[in-house]
Design an enzyme around this catalytic site. Structure first.
Site, PDB file in Angstrom:
ATOM      1  CB  SER A 224     -10.433   4.387   9.567  1.00 43.55           C
ATOM      2  OG  SER A 224     -10.798   5.829   9.858  1.00 43.55           O
TER       3      SER A 224
ATOM      4  CB  THR B 285      -7.016   0.461   3.450  1.00 43.50           C
ATOM      5  OG1 THR B 285      -6.205   1.571   4.145  1.00 43.50           O
ATOM      6  CG2 THR B 285      -6.092  -0.760   3.360  1.00 43.50           C
TER       7      THR B 285
ATOM      8  CG  ASP C 250      -6.831  -3.253   7.608  1.00 42.19           C
ATOM      9  OD1 ASP C 250      -5.773  -3.546   8.487  1.00 42.19           O
ATOM     10  OD2 ASP C 250      -6.792  -2.361   6.924  1.00 42.19           O
TER      11      ASP C 250
ATOM     12  CE  LYS D 132      -2.344   1.681   3.914  1.00 41.88           C
ATOM     13  NZ  LYS D 132      -3.440   1.412   4.832  1.00 41.88           N
TER      14      LYS D 132
END
Ligand code: R5P
Length: 294
Positions: A221, A225, A217, A190
């Site tokens: 949030s 991602t 993950d 990433k």
């Protein structure tokens, strides 16, 4: 032992109290007209162990402030030990000064807790640049993990699956869970441009076509991602995509973003209360607190 909670995690706090056969006593929490905090215990704390169950979401600033006030007040009222069970510990992602002048907020948060609570229990804290909670906590700080519970959930609900960690930080969870259920795992590389812009690339290719893809993950949030990872998995022919987060923060329409990226199902633990909660972490905390009852 008395179990209480600040604004967050009340459902979990009650479950923990029930399993431990302890009294759950809610705090009275409000504000004066000028905004100053008002906090009151509603039970006798003399010589009691007080457990404050409170995740740092939503409103991490308020949660931290409430916890400090609640812990200090418990001691003032004669509690013999104050334990904070924060299933989700906020502020851990700012673990270095990325730009000159920035606050390393994880250290400030830890300093406040070191001064006001006697022990911390948390679940899958975001340890990236810190090797352990000992790097910032001087009080006993216990790190629990929901990995076994997540592995059990995946085992029960999927077949022909593959596990993806959307970045190196998350691979510790993805790899562990994949090993437990004996399936392939891979990690994506990433690059984060801003809090709301990331790009991911698969660097360790594994077969994805026709598979039930599980993206794991620690924190979801904004959802960027996991959404980027999902788009990648879709391009590679995934049969279905499930996102599993230990801590579902879901800020800024994250769920919509995940759905638009092709995620079919979002699953979280109840470290943070949310309609996606499917994995109950109460027993993890109970098993730790039982030691305090001996
Ligand atoms: C970061 O390293 C974490 O493991 C998560 O990948 C990250 O916090 C997720 O944030 P967002 O959902 O905003 O992309």
């Amino acid at each position: 032992m008395i179990i209480t909670s600040c604004g967050n995690s009340i459902i979990l706090a009650k479950r923990i109290a029930k399993k431990l056969n302890c009294k759950f006593s809610p705090l009275t929490l409000s504000t004066f007209p000028d905004g100053d905090i008002y906090l009151k215990y509603n039970t006798n704390l003399t010589n009691k162990k007080v457990v404050i169950v409170c995740s740092f979401q939503p409103h991490p600033d308020m949660a931290l402030f409430d916890i400090v006030f609640a812990a200090e007040t418990a001691k003032d009222l004669g509690a013999k030990k104050v334990i904070l069970a924060a299933p989700y510990l906020g502020y851990m992602r700012q673990d270095k000064r990325f730009h000159p002048g920035e606050c390393v907020s994880s250290k400030v948060m830890a300093k406040l807790l070191n001064n006001s609570v006697d022990k911390l229990i948390t679940i899958d804290p975001h340890l990236h640049r810190y090797k352990s909670l000992k790097d910032i906590f001087t009080i006993p700080a216990v790190k629990l993990t929901a990995n076994n519970l997540i592995a059990d959930y995946v085992r029960k609900h999927f077949k022909n699956e593959v596990v993806i960690g959307p970045d190196w930080e998350s691979y510790q969870w993805a790899e562990n869970i994949a090993k437990q259920i004996h399936v392939d795992a891979t990690v994506l590389k990433k690059k984060r441009f801003t809090s709301r812009q990331v790009k991911v690339k698969m660097v360790l290719p594994v077969p994805i076509k026709g598979k039930e893809v599980i993206i794991v993950d620690d924190i979801i949030s904004t959802g960027h991602t996991v959404a980027e990872a999902a788009k990648q998995a879709r391009k590679m022919g995934a049969h279905s995509i499930t996102a599993i987060g230990v801590h579902g923060l879901f800020v800024e329409e994250a769920i919509g973003k995940l759905n638009r990226a092709g995620v079919n199902r979002v699953v979280t633990t109840n470290c943070i209360e949310h309609p996606t909660n499917k994995i109950d972490v109460a027993t993890l905390i109970v098993d730790e607190l039982v030691k305090e009852k001996r």
